[in-house]
Design an enzyme around this catalytic site. Structure first.
Site, mmCIF file in Angstrom:
data_model
loop_
_atom_site.group_PDB
_atom_site.id
_atom_site.type_symbol
_atom_site.label_atom_id
_atom_site.label_comp_id
_atom_site.label_asym_id
_atom_site.label_seq_id
_atom_site.Cartn_x
_atom_site.Cartn_y
_atom_site.Cartn_z
ATOM 1 N N ASP A 51 0.853 -1.187 0.000
ATOM 2 C CA ASP A 51 0.000 0.000 0.000
ATOM 3 C C ASP A 51 0.894 1.245 0.000
ATOM 4 O O ASP A 51 1.888 1.325 0.725
ATOM 5 C CB ASP A 51 -0.912 -0.004 1.229
ATOM 6 N N ILE A 52 0.518 2.223 -0.812
ATOM 7 C CA ILE A 52 1.324 3.435 -0.961
ATOM 8 C C ILE A 52 1.265 4.303 0.297
ATOM 9 O O ILE A 52 2.139 5.148 0.522
ATOM 10 C CB ILE A 52 0.839 4.218 -2.208
ATOM 11 N N ASN A 68 -12.765 -3.178 2.662
ATOM 12 C CA ASN A 68 -13.637 -2.010 2.801
ATOM 13 C C ASN A 68 -14.656 -2.049 1.673
ATOM 14 O O ASN A 68 -14.285 -2.220 0.504
ATOM 15 C CB ASN A 68 -12.828 -0.716 2.737
ATOM 16 N N GLU A 83 -11.840 3.699 -1.035
ATOM 17 C CA GLU A 83 -11.399 4.746 -1.965
ATOM 18 C C GLU A 83 -11.248 4.219 -3.382
ATOM 19 O O GLU A 83 -11.409 4.978 -4.339
ATOM 20 C CB GLU A 83 -10.039 5.308 -1.520
ATOM 21 N N VAL A 84 -10.876 2.966 -3.499
ATOM 22 C CA VAL A 84 -10.646 2.365 -4.814
ATOM 23 C C VAL A 84 -11.693 1.274 -5.019
ATOM 24 O O VAL A 84 -11.765 0.318 -4.239
ATOM 25 C CB VAL A 84 -9.222 1.776 -4.926
ATOM 26 N N HIS A 128 -10.464 -5.479 -3.152
ATOM 27 C CA HIS A 128 -9.110 -5.772 -2.695
ATOM 28 C C HIS A 128 -9.130 -6.064 -1.209
ATOM 29 O O HIS A 128 -9.948 -5.523 -0.461
ATOM 30 C CB HIS A 128 -8.152 -4.604 -2.975
ATOM 31 N N HIS A 130 -6.994 -5.780 2.266
ATOM 32 C CA HIS A 130 -5.860 -5.188 2.969
ATOM 33 C C HIS A 130 -5.299 -6.255 3.911
ATOM 34 O O HIS A 130 -6.043 -6.829 4.707
ATOM 35 C CB HIS A 130 -6.304 -4.014 3.842
HETATM 36 P P1 AMP Z 1 -9.649 1.309 0.185
HETATM 37 O O1 AMP Z 1 -9.770 2.545 1.028
HETATM 38 O O2 AMP Z 1 -10.083 0.061 0.899
HETATM 39 O O3 AMP Z 1 -10.315 1.492 -1.147
HETATM 40 O O4 AMP Z 1 -8.091 1.108 -0.060
HETATM 41 C C1 AMP Z 1 -7.421 1.662 -1.134
HETATM 42 C C2 AMP Z 1 -5.966 1.666 -0.774
HETATM 43 O O5 AMP Z 1 -5.232 1.820 -1.958
HETATM 44 C C3 AMP Z 1 -5.539 2.790 0.169
HETATM 45 O O6 AMP Z 1 -5.018 2.240 1.374
HETATM 46 C C4 AMP Z 1 -4.486 3.559 -0.636
HETATM 47 O O7 AMP Z 1 -3.407 3.986 0.165
HETATM 48 C C5 AMP Z 1 -4.049 2.500 -1.647
HETATM 49 N N1 AMP Z 1 -3.510 3.018 -2.890
HETATM 50 C C6 AMP Z 1 -4.062 3.949 -3.706
HETATM 51 N N2 AMP Z 1 -3.290 4.131 -4.788
HETATM 52 C C7 AMP Z 1 -2.259 3.272 -4.672
HETATM 53 C C8 AMP Z 1 -1.128 2.966 -5.478
HETATM 54 N N3 AMP Z 1 -0.891 3.586 -6.649
HETATM 55 N N4 AMP Z 1 -0.257 2.028 -5.049
HETATM 56 C C9 AMP Z 1 -0.462 1.395 -3.875
HETATM 57 N N5 AMP Z 1 -1.524 1.629 -3.075
HETATM 58 C C10 AMP Z 1 -2.403 2.553 -3.462
#
Ligand code: AMP
Length: 112
Positions: free
Chosen positions: A31-32, A88, A96-97, A101, A103
């Site tokens: 995770d970034i 999530n 957010e994405v 996925h 975590h």
């Molecule tokens: P969620 O909030 O469950 O959708 O998690 C999305 C996660 O993706 C967050 O923890 C972000 O930090 C992570 N994230 C977003 N963009 C990237 C990226 N380019 N590389 C790695 N992690 C990312």
């Protein structure tokens, strides 16, 4: 693949990632913005989002995510110390994405 999905772009190799594990079905990368010493995302290579819309045709993909979680735990050395697996679902849960996925967090500082 969705054109506006960042995880699809990572899977396609259009955006770089710090890869931890990959097989034919999932890609796992750091995770970034890590919330723990180990914070890895396990992402299916097929773009799917909502667990509550999953049915019989998704069982294999969902199982592959969990197999990937196990490989990540082994690869990162957190099987003994313990780890958390979190999905999530929806903005209200902090998502957010919108590409399903898991975590995987661990390594001594697992967030609550
Ligand atoms: P969620 O909030 O469950 O959708 O998690 C999305 C996660 O993706 C967050 O923890 C972000 O930090 C992570 N994230 C977003 N963009 C990237 C990226 N380019 N590389 C790695 N992690 C990312």
């Amino acid at each position: 693949m969705s054109d506006d999905c960042i995880f699809c772009k990572i899977i396609a190799g259009d955006i770089p990632c710090s890869k931890v594990y990959e097989d034919d079905h999932v890609l796992a990368f750091n995770d970034i913005n890590p919330k723990a010493r180990i914070h890895v995302l396990v992402v299916p290579k097929t773009c799917f989002d909502r667990l509550h819309e999953a049915g019989d045709t998704h069982v294999g993909m969902l199982g592959r995510i969990l197999v990937g979680v196990g490989r990540v735990a082994e690869t990162t050395g957190i099987t003994g110390s313990g780890y958390r697996v979190q999905f999530n679902q929806g903005r209200g849960a902090g998502q957010e994405v919108f590409h399903l996925h898991a975590h995987v967090t661990g390594g001594g500082s697992v967030p609550t």
